[in-house]
Structures are given as C-alpha cells and as structure tokens.
Design an enzyme around this catalytic site. Structure first.
Site, PDB file in Angstrom:
ATOM      1  N   ARG A 101      39.217  44.029  50.586  1.00 21.80           N
ATOM      2  CA  ARG A 101      39.793  43.526  49.327  1.00 21.80           C
ATOM      3  C   ARG A 101      41.277  43.829  49.382  1.00 21.80           C
ATOM      4  O   ARG A 101      41.675  45.001  49.393  1.00 21.80           O
ATOM      5  CB  ARG A 101      39.119  44.214  48.136  1.00 21.80           C
ATOM      6  CG  ARG A 101      39.843  43.951  46.828  1.00 21.80           C
ATOM      7  CD  ARG A 101      39.044  44.345  45.606  1.00 21.80           C
ATOM      8  NE  ARG A 101      37.962  43.413  45.360  1.00 21.80           N
ATOM      9  CZ  ARG A 101      37.318  43.303  44.188  1.00 21.80           C
ATOM     10  NH1 ARG A 101      37.642  44.082  43.179  1.00 21.80           N
ATOM     11  NH2 ARG A 101      36.356  42.426  44.043  1.00 21.80           N
ATOM     12  N   HIS A 128      38.184  34.391  46.177  1.00 19.56           N
ATOM     13  CA  HIS A 128      37.106  35.375  46.003  1.00 19.56           C
ATOM     14  C   HIS A 128      35.772  34.702  46.363  1.00 19.56           C
ATOM     15  O   HIS A 128      34.942  34.433  45.496  1.00 19.56           O
ATOM     16  CB  HIS A 128      37.106  35.863  44.549  1.00 19.56           C
ATOM     17  CG  HIS A 128      36.328  37.115  44.312  1.00 19.56           C
ATOM     18  ND1 HIS A 128      35.695  37.828  45.311  1.00 19.56           N
ATOM     19  CD2 HIS A 128      36.069  37.810  43.159  1.00 19.56           C
ATOM     20  CE1 HIS A 128      35.094  38.885  44.781  1.00 19.56           C
ATOM     21  NE2 HIS A 128      35.298  38.897  43.489  1.00 19.56           N
ATOM     22  N   GLN A 131      32.280  36.046  45.239  1.00 22.16           N
ATOM     23  CA  GLN A 131      31.987  35.773  43.835  1.00 22.16           C
ATOM     24  C   GLN A 131      31.419  34.363  43.690  1.00 22.16           C
ATOM     25  O   GLN A 131      30.437  34.146  42.962  1.00 22.16           O
ATOM     26  CB  GLN A 131      33.270  35.921  43.009  1.00 22.16           C
ATOM     27  CG  GLN A 131      33.075  35.670  41.526  1.00 22.16           C
ATOM     28  CD  GLN A 131      32.177  36.715  40.873  1.00 22.16           C
ATOM     29  OE1 GLN A 131      32.381  37.909  41.031  1.00 22.16           O
ATOM     30  NE2 GLN A 131      31.173  36.265  40.147  1.00 22.16           N
ATOM     31  N   ASP A 211      37.498  34.009  33.144  1.00 19.83           N
ATOM     32  CA  ASP A 211      37.940  35.173  33.936  1.00 19.83           C
ATOM     33  C   ASP A 211      39.148  35.754  33.204  1.00 19.83           C
ATOM     34  O   ASP A 211      39.721  35.120  32.305  1.00 19.83           O
ATOM     35  CB  ASP A 211      38.307  34.743  35.373  1.00 19.83           C
ATOM     36  CG  ASP A 211      38.705  35.926  36.268  1.00 19.83           C
ATOM     37  OD1 ASP A 211      38.428  37.094  35.884  1.00 19.83           O
ATOM     38  OD2 ASP A 211      39.294  35.687  37.343  1.00 19.83           O
ATOM     39  N   CYS A 251      33.105  36.364  35.918  1.00 16.51           N
ATOM     40  CA  CYS A 251      32.935  37.179  37.126  1.00 16.51           C
ATOM     41  C   CYS A 251      32.920  38.672  36.814  1.00 16.51           C
ATOM     42  O   CYS A 251      32.409  39.459  37.600  1.00 16.51           O
ATOM     43  CB  CYS A 251      34.023  36.849  38.132  1.00 16.51           C
ATOM     44  SG  CYS A 251      35.686  37.132  37.492  1.00 16.51           S
ATOM     45  N   ARG A 279      25.471  39.173  42.517  1.00 22.75           N
ATOM     46  CA  ARG A 279      26.409  39.615  43.555  1.00 22.75           C
ATOM     47  C   ARG A 279      25.654  40.359  44.656  1.00 22.75           C
ATOM     48  O   ARG A 279      25.925  40.182  45.841  1.00 22.75           O
ATOM     49  CB  ARG A 279      27.520  40.512  42.965  1.00 22.75           C
ATOM     50  CG  ARG A 279      28.527  39.802  42.079  1.00 22.75           C
ATOM     51  CD  ARG A 279      29.347  38.767  42.836  1.00 22.75           C
ATOM     52  NE  ARG A 279      30.041  39.326  43.994  1.00 22.75           N
ATOM     53  CZ  ARG A 279      31.209  39.980  43.946  1.00 22.75           C
ATOM     54  NH1 ARG A 279      31.846  40.111  42.800  1.00 22.75           N
ATOM     55  NH2 ARG A 279      31.765  40.453  45.050  1.00 22.75           N
TER      56      ARG A 279
HETATM   57  N1   CP Z   1      33.679  40.361  40.026  1.00 20.65           N
HETATM   58  C1   CP Z   1      34.130  41.334  40.846  1.00 20.65           C
HETATM   59  O1   CP Z   1      34.541  41.102  41.980  1.00 20.65           O
HETATM   60  O2   CP Z   1      34.042  42.587  40.322  1.00 20.65           O
HETATM   61  P1   CP Z   1      34.742  43.884  40.940  1.00 20.65           P
HETATM   62  O3   CP Z   1      36.222  43.653  40.881  1.00 20.65           O
HETATM   63  O4   CP Z   1      34.301  45.004  40.041  1.00 20.65           O
HETATM   64  O5   CP Z   1      34.258  44.062  42.343  1.00 20.65           O
HETATM   65  N1  NVA Z   2      40.883  37.262  38.946  1.00 20.51           N
HETATM   66  C1  NVA Z   2      40.465  38.641  38.902  1.00 20.51           C
HETATM   67  C2  NVA Z   2      39.062  38.781  39.422  1.00 20.51           C
HETATM   68  C3  NVA Z   2      38.488  40.151  39.372  1.00 20.51           C
HETATM   69  C4  NVA Z   2      37.132  40.245  39.976  1.00 20.51           C
HETATM   70  C5  NVA Z   2      41.434  39.489  39.714  1.00 20.51           C
HETATM   71  O1  NVA Z   2      41.847  39.078  40.793  1.00 20.51           O
HETATM   72  O2  NVA Z   2      41.779  40.576  39.239  1.00 20.51           O
END
Ligand code: CP
Ligand code: NVA
Length: 294
Positions: A101, A128, A131, A211, A251, A279
């Site tokens: 990540r 993502h 997701q 989101d 999400c 997930r």
């Molecule tokens: N939706 C999602 O990716 O959640 P986290 O950021 O908690 O992993």
């Molecule tokens: N768009 C958000 C998604 C979190 C899972 C971010 O990138 O923070």
C-alpha cells in the site's frame, strides 16, 4: 495473470475467474479451506494506515495455510534506505508474494517490473483493485453472477476507488456513472457516464457508491474539499431518487455525516458491512489464483 497492479490489466475472463474462486472459497469456508498456500509467505508493506486490507490479507493467508510478514515504511525505508528494485529483488528470494500500500503508484509498477513473485496493489494514489474485486463480489451477491446491464453510480471524488470500480465495471459489462464536482472528475480510460446532478445520477442505479471526500494524503485539502463536496452526500434524500432495489456501497472507512449519513449506512439498502467482509473472500480468491495456481 502474474500480478494485480490495476484491474484494467486483467482480462474479463481473469476477472470473472478470480471472482468465481472467491465465491467457491467462501462457500467452502465453513468446512475449512484446503491449505493451498501451505509453506508460502506474503510480505505486506504499508505506507498508509489500513484495517480491512491488512486484516483480510493476513486472515486470508492464514485460512489458506500460509503466513504473512508485515513491514512498515519506517523500518524498510523503501525508496530512501534502498531502491524499490533492490527491495523487490531481495524479497523475491525469500517470500512467495508481495503486497504493498503506497502513495506513489509508480512504486508498484517498479516492483512488478523486476519481481519474480506476484506483486499486489493494496491501494495506491491511483487505484485500489482489491477493493473493486470485493465490490463486484458484493454486487454479485445481490444481483447474481452476471452483472451485465447493471448500473453503478459513484457519488463524490473521482479517486483511486472510483477508478478501480470503473475498470471492473467495464470488465463485467456494468454501466459506471460518476457524479462529482467539475474539478474532481475521474480520469480513466474506462467508460464513464458523467452526470453532475447526483439525483439524476442515481435515477437508474442498481448500486450507489460512496467514499471519503478526503483520501489518505489529502488531509491538507480537507477544508476546501468538504465545502465543494457538500452536495454529493449519500443521504436519504438521494436514496429516494434511486430505484427501490438500489443498494448502497462504501469501501470504508466512512466519515459518517460527511459523505454518507448514519440513516443510509445503517439502513435497509446498505450492504457496506457484507462488502467489507467480502474483502476477505475476494483477497482469498486473488491469493489462490496468484500464489496457489488456481
Ligand atoms: N477499504 C479499505 O481498503 O480499507 P482499509 O484502508 O482499512 O484497508
Ligand atoms: N479513497 C480512500 C480509500 C480508503 C480505503 C483513500 O485513498 O484514502
């Protein structure tokens, strides 16, 4: 299929296959899944916080007989203490998969370019994909395996989550609508119907998606963003403009009272918690395909 960096890199067949494996593993879970990843390790690298992604991958590896090593940015110093390519060349000799990540999506591409083991995008500023797999699975739970002809309306920021959702919609024959402020349009090669008025955007939606308006790394823009995104809250008024059968997805994490109200999150149309649980199942499907040869 060697890596998962973006949904758009997958064929429709590969997308459907990962989803089918995810459903199969979920169906078989109560009786215990086969330890198809026995003896295999996934390294997980995080530059940003996570709940769902961290837990779903760790639990998913455990349920498939494998294990994980979690690495933080501070200890690895990726791109500072050593290069992304050197990190990857070291890791590929020790573990059987890498998930990361990151802020800068290019890091994932650099990893995939040199890695002999699968690299999985666990969220970048661009996309993502993990997701999106869980999102598609949740829609399949609701509407059946064949989602072609369905419509998703994403309300808010044209962000990483929206981009991967638009991409998976294209693979599965789903119409993707985005409704957001002029300066926050989704940039993507996938087909997008752009409808400025959120009420009009949800008119024929089978699923409405919310989101955060402030993604990780955008905290400095918070005040300005909250102001411009105000008309794009997913609330009961917006839901009333959608068909009765429309479901609501998010999400998570959700900022209740900002992009989505309590009444919608906790109401009968919400599928956000089954979506979060998916997930785990989607990640297992992906791991089984990439690391287990399924
Ligand atoms: N939706 C999602 O990716 O959640 P986290 O950021 O908690 O992993
Ligand atoms: N768009 C958000 C998604 C979190 C899972 C971010 O990138 O923070």
């Amino acid at each position: 299929m060697k890596h998962l960096i973006n949904i758009c890199d997958m064929t429709p067949e590969q997308t459907r296959h990962v989803l089918a494996v995810a459903h199969e593993l979920r169906d078989a879970r109560a009786a215990g899944n086969e330890p198809i990843l026995s003896g295999k390790t996934l390294a997980m690298y995080f530059e940003k916080p996570s709940l769902r992604t961290r837990v779903s991958f760790e639990q998913g590896m455990y349920e498939l007989g494998g294990r994980v090593i979690v690495l933080g940015q501070g200890e690895v110093g990726l791109g500072q203490r050593e290069s992304v390519a050197d990190f990857t060349r070291v890791m590929e000799g020790m573990v059987q998969g890498i998930m990361a990540r990151v802020y800068d999506h290019a890091m994932l591409e650099q990893m995939a370019a040199v890695s002999g083991v699968p690299v999985i995008n666990a969220l970048s500023d661009l996309s993502h994909p993990c997701q999106a797999l869980a999102d598609a699975m949740t829609m399949q739970d609701e509407f059946g395996e064949d989602l072609s002809g369905r419509t998703v309306a994403f309300i808010g920021d044209g962000n990483n989550v929206a981009r991967s959702l638009a991409a998976i919609c294209e693979k599965l024959g789903v119409t993707f609508i985005h409704s957001g402020p002029a300066n926050f349009q989704l940039e993507t090669d996938a087909p997008v119907e752009r409808i400025g008025d959120p009420q009009a955007a949800v008119k024929n939606a089978d699923a409405i998606y919310a989101d955060t308006f402030v993604s990780m790394g955008q905290e400095d823009e918070k005040a300005a963003r909250l102001k411009v995104f105000e008309p794009y809250q997913v609330n009961e008024q917006l839901l009333a403009a959608a068909p009765d059968h429309a479901i609501v997805l998010h999400c998570l994490p959700a900022y209740r009272g900002i992009e989505i109200t309590d009444a919608v999150m906790d109401g009968p149309s919400s599928r956000v918690f089954p979506q979060a649980h998916n997930r785990l199942h989607a990640q297992k499907g992906l791991l089984a395909v990439l690391m287990g040869g399924l």
